[in-house]
Design an enzyme around this catalytic site. Structure first.
Site, PDB file in Angstrom:
ATOM      1  N   CYS A   1       0.167   1.469   1.725  1.00  5.55           N
ATOM      2  CA  CYS A   1      -0.378   0.232   1.194  1.00  5.55           C
ATOM      3  C   CYS A   1      -1.464  -0.207   2.312  1.00  5.55           C
ATOM      4  O   CYS A   1      -2.366  -0.712   1.957  1.00  5.55           O
ATOM      5  CB  CYS A   1       0.682  -1.039   1.314  1.00  5.55           C
ATOM      6  N   VAL A   2      -1.354   0.333   3.846  1.00  3.47           N
ATOM      7  CA  VAL A   2      -2.475  -0.107   4.667  1.00  3.47           C
ATOM      8  C   VAL A   2      -3.532   1.073   4.993  1.00  3.47           C
ATOM      9  O   VAL A   2      -4.201   0.875   5.767  1.00  3.47           O
ATOM     10  CB  VAL A   2      -1.653  -0.340   5.869  1.00  3.47           C
TER      11      VAL A   2
END
Length: 374
Positions: A366-367
């Site tokens: 996600c990051v």
């Protein structure tokens, strides 16, 4: 720290803020036919990268007393990736030195910009390449996962990434996020209906319309649709927490063994679909499973936090390594390490403590995002 769901309630009044800028309707873009004829396709994540990206954008308004912990976790991820490939870190101008303190300077470059949060996969460009060796950057008009969170600055990042990488900027009229996209690089995609075919992103779009646009933008011939589940997390069930391509024809899927979890039935439904699916070339999928930890370490991040995202599927494949999470459950962590090591025999599996990020409902994939080598 409040949970992500609590934060959603707090910012519900912002639902309309920035919507006109990010909803995607009325935009000037390539037609589906033109996009298809251009030969653009999204490569598999395991193909060679030019660089990776991270958004060092944690802020107190969202993360409260977890902000420093999130920044430290982002730094661990950045340093681990930088041992294998270059990393570009986007950060606010006044946090430039702080970002370098956490992320380091070896194999790292910094670009200052305004940010709302840390979710690089969702807010950055979705890179495609064509037969002429050109690099394209698709912008799916990030709208805060259906206007659930402030996003005015994050909605501009995909265009900035395109400019930074000198890629051709390709703006879709569809609204969605990179975490909702999984491809094998050879014409097959896996998506969840709950995130893409959702009125909070794409009102008045039929499933057929959504599928046509995704196929055209990403160079897909077939999409395997998983139902997902709406409203249980801020993303409405992104695919990168449920199923990932290891390589064409081979998938790793999340199988939740906690009967109390809302994902218990969902992951079993997904597994049944995947085990009966074929890819764009008619190949029956080989499906491997990995299960979340039943006993993650007790900490301020996981305690009384229904949004704590303790799942192993949300890993990041880079040049020579797989950057994956660990959650302090020795047995489950070990099984995940073994499965990933067996599936990615040409890469080192690196497990990191990312509990602070998991507290916000996300993970390593996600990051991060990446620029494929055109």
């Amino acid at each position: 720290m409040t949970t992500r769901r609590d934060f959603i309630k707090q910012v519900s009044v912002l639902a309309g803020v920035g919507a006109a800028a990010s909803c995607g309707f009325g935009l000037t873009s390539l037609s589906v036919q033109a996009a298809t004829q251009s030969g653009w396709r999204m490569p598999d994540e395991g193909d060679r990268h030019t660089r990776a990206f991270i958004a060092f954008g944690a802020q107190d308004a969202i993360w409260e007393d977890f902000t420093a912990d999130v920044q430290a976790a982002l730094g661990r991820i950045a340093r681990s990736i930088a041992r294998h490939e270059p990393v570009t870190v986007f950060c606010r101008d006044h946090e430039r030195d702080l970002a370098q303190e956490h992320c380091g300077s070896s194999n790292i470059t910094y670009v200052t910009t305004e940010l709302d949060d840390i979710w690089m996969r969702d807010i950055g460009a979705n890179f495609v390449i064509n037969g002429q060796g050109e690099l394209g950057a698709v912008d799916f008009n990030f709208n805060g996962w259906g206007n659930k969170q402030q996003h005015d600055d994050d909605a501009q990042l995909a265009a900035e990434v395109a400019d930074t990488t000198h890629a051709r900027y390709l703006r879709s009229e569809l609204v969605g996020e990179g975490g909702g996209i999984e491809v094998d690089g050879h014409g097959t995609g896996i998506m969840t209906e709950s995130s893409w075919i959702n009125s909070n992103r794409n009102p008045n779009w039929s499933k057929a319309d959504v599928e046509e646009e995704l196929k055209a933008r990403l160079g897909l011939r077939k999409i395997i649709w998983l139902p997902g589940i709406k409203g249980k997390d801020i993303t409405d069930a992104h695919v990168d927490f449920y199923a990932r391509f290891v390589r064409p024809g081979v998938v790793i899927a999340n199988l939740d063994n906690d009967p109390e979890s809302y994902d218990y039935k969902v992951t079993r439904a997904h597994l049944q679909i995947l085990e009966n699916a074929t890819d764009a070339d008619g190949r029956k999928l080989q499906v491997h499973t990995v299960s979340p930890p039943l006993k993650p370490r007790k900490s301020k991040f996981s305690r009384d936090n229904p949004d704590f995202a303790a799942g192993y599927i949300n890993y990041f494949v880079i040049n020579g390594a797989v950057i994956a999470p660990e959650f302090g459950d020795e047995e489950a962590d070990g099984k995940a390490f073994d499965v990933l090591s067996e599936l990615y025999t040409d890469r080192e599996v690196v497990q990191l403590n990312i509990d602070a990020i998991a507290a916000g409902g996300g993970g390593i994939h996600c990051v991060t995002s990446h620029q494929p080598q055109a």
